[in-house]
Motif scaffolding. Structure first.
Motif, PDB file in Angstrom:
ATOM      1  N   GLY A  51      -0.820  23.774  59.147  1.00 52.73           N
ATOM      2  CA  GLY A  51       0.491  24.005  59.722  1.00 52.73           C
ATOM      3  C   GLY A  51       0.691  25.223  60.585  1.00 52.73           C
ATOM      4  O   GLY A  51       1.793  25.463  61.053  1.00 52.73           O
ATOM      5  N   VAL A  52      -0.346  26.043  60.834  1.00 51.12           N
ATOM      6  CA  VAL A  52      -0.135  27.230  61.667  1.00 51.12           C
ATOM      7  C   VAL A  52      -1.052  27.191  62.879  1.00 51.12           C
ATOM      8  O   VAL A  52      -2.254  26.992  62.749  1.00 51.12           O
ATOM      9  N   VAL A  53      -0.474  27.387  64.052  1.00 55.19           N
ATOM     10  CA  VAL A  53      -1.299  27.519  65.256  1.00 55.19           C
ATOM     11  C   VAL A  53      -1.275  28.963  65.736  1.00 55.19           C
ATOM     12  O   VAL A  53      -0.283  29.665  65.575  1.00 55.19           O
ATOM     13  N   TYR A  54      -2.404  29.376  66.288  1.00 49.49           N
ATOM     14  CA  TYR A  54      -2.510  30.700  66.902  1.00 49.49           C
ATOM     15  C   TYR A  54      -2.747  30.489  68.386  1.00 49.49           C
ATOM     16  O   TYR A  54      -3.888  30.367  68.826  1.00 49.49           O
ATOM     17  N   GLY A 224     -10.899  22.983  40.164  1.00 47.13           N
ATOM     18  CA  GLY A 224     -12.341  23.086  40.019  1.00 47.13           C
ATOM     19  C   GLY A 224     -13.141  22.468  41.145  1.00 47.13           C
ATOM     20  O   GLY A 224     -14.354  22.620  41.203  1.00 47.13           O
ATOM     21  N   VAL A 225     -12.474  21.753  42.054  1.00 42.56           N
ATOM     22  CA  VAL A 225     -13.187  21.212  43.219  1.00 42.56           C
ATOM     23  C   VAL A 225     -13.240  22.326  44.260  1.00 42.56           C
ATOM     24  O   VAL A 225     -12.224  22.925  44.565  1.00 42.56           O
ATOM     25  N   ASN A 226     -14.410  22.604  44.816  1.00 44.30           N
ATOM     26  CA  ASN A 226     -14.491  23.670  45.824  1.00 44.30           C
ATOM     27  C   ASN A 226     -13.525  23.389  46.952  1.00 44.30           C
ATOM     28  O   ASN A 226     -13.442  22.272  47.435  1.00 44.30           O
ATOM     29  N   GLY A 227     -12.841  24.431  47.356  1.00 45.87           N
ATOM     30  CA  GLY A 227     -11.885  24.243  48.443  1.00 45.87           C
ATOM     31  C   GLY A 227     -10.843  25.318  48.409  1.00 45.87           C
ATOM     32  O   GLY A 227     -11.122  26.461  48.051  1.00 45.87           O
ATOM     33  N   GLY A 228      -9.656  24.977  48.764  1.00 42.72           N
ATOM     34  CA  GLY A 228      -8.575  25.947  48.779  1.00 42.72           C
ATOM     35  C   GLY A 228      -7.263  25.240  49.011  1.00 42.72           C
ATOM     36  O   GLY A 228      -7.210  24.012  49.098  1.00 42.72           O
ATOM     37  N   GLY A 229      -6.208  26.039  49.075  1.00 44.78           N
ATOM     38  CA  GLY A 229      -4.897  25.440  49.278  1.00 44.78           C
ATOM     39  C   GLY A 229      -4.108  26.226  50.299  1.00 44.78           C
ATOM     40  O   GLY A 229      -4.555  27.262  50.787  1.00 44.78           O
ATOM     41  N   PHE A 230      -2.953  25.700  50.655  1.00 46.12           N
ATOM     42  CA  PHE A 230      -2.105  26.421  51.601  1.00 46.12           C
ATOM     43  C   PHE A 230      -0.640  26.060  51.384  1.00 46.12           C
ATOM     44  O   PHE A 230      -0.317  24.987  50.874  1.00 46.12           O
ATOM     45  N   VAL A 231       0.210  27.017  51.728  1.00 49.30           N
ATOM     46  CA  VAL A 231       1.656  26.795  51.721  1.00 49.30           C
ATOM     47  C   VAL A 231       2.195  27.432  53.001  1.00 49.30           C
ATOM     48  O   VAL A 231       1.968  28.613  53.244  1.00 49.30           O
ATOM     49  N   TYR A 232       2.840  26.648  53.838  1.00 50.80           N
ATOM     50  CA  TYR A 232       3.425  27.189  55.074  1.00 50.80           C
ATOM     51  C   TYR A 232       4.890  26.789  55.156  1.00 50.80           C
ATOM     52  O   TYR A 232       5.277  25.738  54.675  1.00 50.80           O
TER      53      TYR A 232
END
Ligand SMILES: Cc1cc2nc3c(=O)[nH]c(=O)nc-3n(C[C@H](O)[C@H](O)[C@H](O)COP(=O)(O)OP(=O)(O)OC[C@H]3O[C@@H](n4cnc5c(N)ncnc54)[C@H](O)[C@@H]3O)c2cc1C
Ligand code: SF4
Ligand code: SF4
Lengths: 438, 103, 259
Positions: A51-54, A224-232
């Motif tokens: 959800g974020v553009v630079y 436990g699954v490799n990865g990550g999360g985000f909140v925008y």
């Protein structure tokens, strides 16, 4: 040699995502006849992301882009959270300067942003064709790419150069033999919920006002699954999702939407999204392995850009791809236009594309961040050194492309010295922090 | 694993409601075809857990039931499936398939 | 002579945005029949009464092989009567005018009727099947109570078709590229003596049922709802395709889904 002026176009760009539209803008600006082909009913209709553009790179292509780009909120707070099962450690950086021109990052919906960007390509003179899927490459006897085949009747188109910006699954790059093999461990699946809440509630919960926005990257929290999360934050929705390493996801029992549900229930996340209703559920794959999975970028008559060339940075606290796609698309468009002008569209004639990539942040960032996740993690525990951490984080998170990112090691060293922290202390505290939270 | 301290306060939704939030413009031709015979011999079933649209459903007789309609066109299934020829994957005809709105 | 297709640009209420707008399956069928029914040398014209966004639908139609496209500049909320008056003045003299049976947003289905009246030609509305012959057409109309009316169309007429009657052809790539530069004629809309002032959402009509049998209230509820009775509505059979098809049709008939 076939006659270039007998072609339907000088340059065909496949895929009107950020890479394709920027390639089309650059090639059309250089005076070339450009056809931009998109399989969705409108550009952006097939595209989802965190959800974020630079958009710093757009300074070169669309002056004062921030006045017309369909932005939800300007990111003024960026934080990184490390989640253990019930605990959370976050590093939070805020800069209200990011909320003013020329801005840094923005939250936006891709169906809005990509459609807007494609209109800039049309304004530059490119012809956009939607609802048309490219199904293969046209080649001459020597194997050189000379055009594309589409799924419409009478659907072949010829061009001097084809720029493949067809995204992560790039069947064109595969068909051209630019990838040696497809290894699932190079990919992650991103799933996301767009969650509706009234604007004032989002403002209060995230500590922002007006068009200020927040970007939270999450390490851990993925069951436990490799990865990550985000909140925008968008204006009246929150984007919440997880990225999951494919082989790990496939080797366990929990489905993607269940992993999202677990993240939503985390005590550090739940209060942010309380009462929110799911407006849209979406999914997309990310080329995650970065530099190590990149294909050959150039062949006779064709170049590859954006996700199609695995130019995406999804390492730890970075989840960036749109900026790399726009920049690589621009380089590809320029190189293709120049090659057509010189009447040499062989791999050699198109080679300046790779040189351009090497000279910009696109490949430099990728090379530099090849081994980044370990470093990032040790960095995150430095919360006890607020001055140190904020200056490091401010410098790490500031997106200055087309300037390459400064090396993380160098920033840490400089800022550590500036903050007067001894290396031995840093190591000891880092270790303690790791054990405490890991 | 210890249970998470569940502190949730939002409407739980079924998978049907979840997938119903996305727009799919359905074409009559299936863009993905799954070969049931190949799947019968597959014990790992990567697609079943990984497909974000939950389109791979194991049947009681050991096969896989696949519906192409509500597909995100993400590519996960062909990437995780390790059986040659089980999945024939392509994009839907231009203009059809998933249409994102706010994502 | 000309053959006309009337296309309504419908913008969805939820995502009020041209990107998600389009024409209905019924209007797409109408366009396909217009293309199919034109005789050699006849012009095929598409008309849309609506805002600027409607030109995208017209361009898509041009890409399918039209001779001409006309946009009548009209407020999307204009009444069916105003739309019909405007279209009638734009297509006077047409041999055939094809429409969708009703539009997705308002959906009264009255525009084609108004249009036939304004043009002073025949009408065959709510068609579920069309067979195009050399000098006449055979069409099937859906009536209430699952009845059908089969008609022959020889003279000038307005025809409205359901969405499932035809699948619009896919425009060629050359057609799409050329349509980008096609000129769309824009003419001003007309007002009408009848204006819609309100519209209500669709409600299914009430159906008359026989009173349920049973002496106690509970029995009557049971007989209405099938509650508590073991219904046998699924079974697995292994048959050859033709027999299986016959079996499914038979079951649907038994259960009252087919007339
Ligand atoms: C879950 C997730 C979160 C992310 N978060 C972020 C983030 O927050 N910030 C960020 O900067 N990046 C993020 N990214 C990465 C970013 O989305 C991608 O790197 C970026 O979209 C790449 O742009 P692109 O133009 O190369 O490809 P895409 O955006 O994928 O565009 C490809 C285009 O080509 C079209 N196409 C494909 N095949 C064909 C064909 N055969 N014929 C015609 N058209 C075709 C597609 O419809 C599409 O429009 C995220 C990605 C995911 C999946
Ligand atoms: S699609 Fe592949 S992973 Fe899924 S059941 Fe079939 S063979 Fe196994
Ligand atoms: S492409 Fe994605 S959504 Fe579609 S079936 Fe495969 S895994 Fe599921």
């Amino acid at each position: 040699m076939n006659r270039p002026d007998a072609n339907d176009a000088d340059v065909i760009v496949v895929g009107a995502g950020p890479a394709g539209s920027c390639a089309a803008i650059a090639a059309a600006r250089a005076g070339r006849r450009v056809i931009l082909i998109e399989r969705g009913p409108f550009p952006g209709s097939k595209n989802m992301y965190g959800g974020v553009v630079y958009p710093r790179i757009l300074d070169e292509l669309v002056p004062r882009w921030w006045e017309t780009a369909p932005v939800q909120r300007w990111v003024v707070r960026r934080s990184t959270m490390i989640l253990s099962e019930t605990g959370a450690l976050s590093v939070d950086y805020r800069s209200n300067a990011w909320g003013q021109p020329p801005y840094n990052g923005a939250t936006a919906y891709r169906p809005d942003f990509d459609e807007w960007l494609s209109r800039q390509a049309v304004a530059a003179g490119a012809q956009l064709v939607t609802s048309t899927t490219v199904t293969g490459l046209l080649r001459d006897a020597s194997g050189r790419v000379v055009g594309v085949r589409t799924d419409r009747p009478d659907g072949d188109l010829t061009a001097s150069v084809v720029i493949a910006c067809d995204g992560v699954n790039s069947f064109l790059a595969k068909e051209a033999g630019l990838y040696s093999a497809t290894d699932p461990s190079n990919f992650t699946l991103g799933v996301k919920e767009t969650l509706a809440l009234p604007k004032h509630v989002i403002d209060e919960r995230f500590g922002v006002r007006d068009d200020q926005g927040v970007d939270i990257e999450i390490l851990g929290g993925t069951s436990g699954v490799n990865g990550g999360g985000f909140v925008y934050t968008n204006l009246d929705t929150i984007a919440l999702g997880v990225v999951l390493k494919l082989p790990k996801l496939a080797a366990q029992k929990k489905r993607p939407e269940e992993i999202i549900a677990t993240l939503k229930a985390h005590p550090a996340i739940a209060p942010l999204i309380e009462g929110a209703e799911v407006k849209e559920y979406s999914a997309h794959v990310i080329p995650e392995a970065g530099y190590s999975m990149m294909p050959t970028m150039v062949t006779d008559g064709m170049v590859v850009a954006g996700d199609a060339a695995a130019l995406c940075l999804a390492a730890g606290i970075w989840l960036e791809g749109v900026n790399f796609a726009m920049a690589s698309g621009m380089c590809a468009g320029e190189a293709a236009a120049a090659a057509v002008a010189r009447n040499d569209v062989s791999a050699k004639g198109l080679a300046p594309y790779t040189d351009k990539l090497n000279a910009t942040f696109v490949l430099r960032d990728h090379k530099k961040l090849r081994k980044v996740p370990g470093l990032v993690l040790s960095d995150r525990v430095q919360q006890r050194y607020p001055a140190f951490v904020t200056s490091v984080v401010e410098r790490v998170f500031r997106v200055d492309n087309p300037q390459p990112k400064p090396g993380l090691r160098r920033i840490v060293r400089q800022e550590r010295k500036r903050a007067g922290i001894k290396l031995s202390e840093l190591i000891r505290d880092g270790w303690t922090g790791l054990r405490g939270f890991g | 694993m210890t249970a998470i301290d569940r502190d949730t306060n939002w409407p739980e939704i079924s998978f049907e409601e979840r997938i119903g939030t996305a727009e799919f413009r359905i074409h009559e031709r299936a863009h993905i075809v799954v070969d049931g015979d190949t799947c019968r011999g597959c014990s790992t079933r990567e697609c079943v857990v990984a497909c974000p649209a939950n389109l791979f459903v194991p049947t009681s007789d050991g096969g896989i039931l696949f519906n192409y309609e509500n597909c995100f066109e993400c590519g996960t299934c062909y990437l995780v499936c390790n059986k040659e020829g089980a999945i024939s994957w392509s994009y839907p005809e231009g203009g059809f398939g998933i249409v994102f709105h706010r994502t | 002579m000309t053959v006309v297709a009337c296309l309504k640009w419908v913008i969805p209420r939820v995502d009020d945005d041209d990107r998600f707008a389009g024409i209905s399956a019924a209007d797409q069928s109408a366009l396909e029949f217009a293309l199919l029914s034109a005789r050699p040398g006849e012009d095929v014209v598409a008309v849309s009464a609506g805002p600027l966004g409607a030109e995208r639908a017209l361009r898509d139609a041009v890409a399918c092989g039209l001779s001409r496209a006309i946009r009548i500049d009209l407020d999307p909320r204009a009444s069916s009567s105003a739309v019909a008056s405007s279209i009638a003045s734009a297509v006077a003299g047409a041999r055939l005018v094809w429409c969708g049976d009703y539009s997705l947003d308002r959906g009264t289905g009255s525009m084609p009727g108004f249009l036939a009246a304004r043009l002073g030609i025949g009408q065959a509305l709510g068609l579920i099947d069309v067979t195009i012959g050399d000098d006449s057409m055979s069409v099937v109309r859906r009536l209430d109570g699952a009845r059908r009316e089969i008609m022959r169309v020889t003279g000038p007429a307005v025809l409205s078709v359901e969405g499932s009657t035809a699948r619009l052809r896919r425009a060629s790539l050359r057609g799409v590229l050329a349509a980008d530069n096609a000129i769309i004629d824009v003419i001003a809309g007309m007002s009408s003596p009848i204006d819609a002032v309100d519209e209500k959402p669709y409600r299914p009509r009430a159906r008359a049922l026989a009173a349920p049998s049973g002496t106690s209230a509970l029995d009557r509820v049971r007989s209405l709802t099938d509650a508590g009775t073991a219904t046998q509505r699924s079974e697995t059979v292994v048959l050859d395709p033709p027999e299986a098809a016959a079996r499914i049709v038979g079951a649907l008939r038994d259960w009252g889904y087919l007339g």
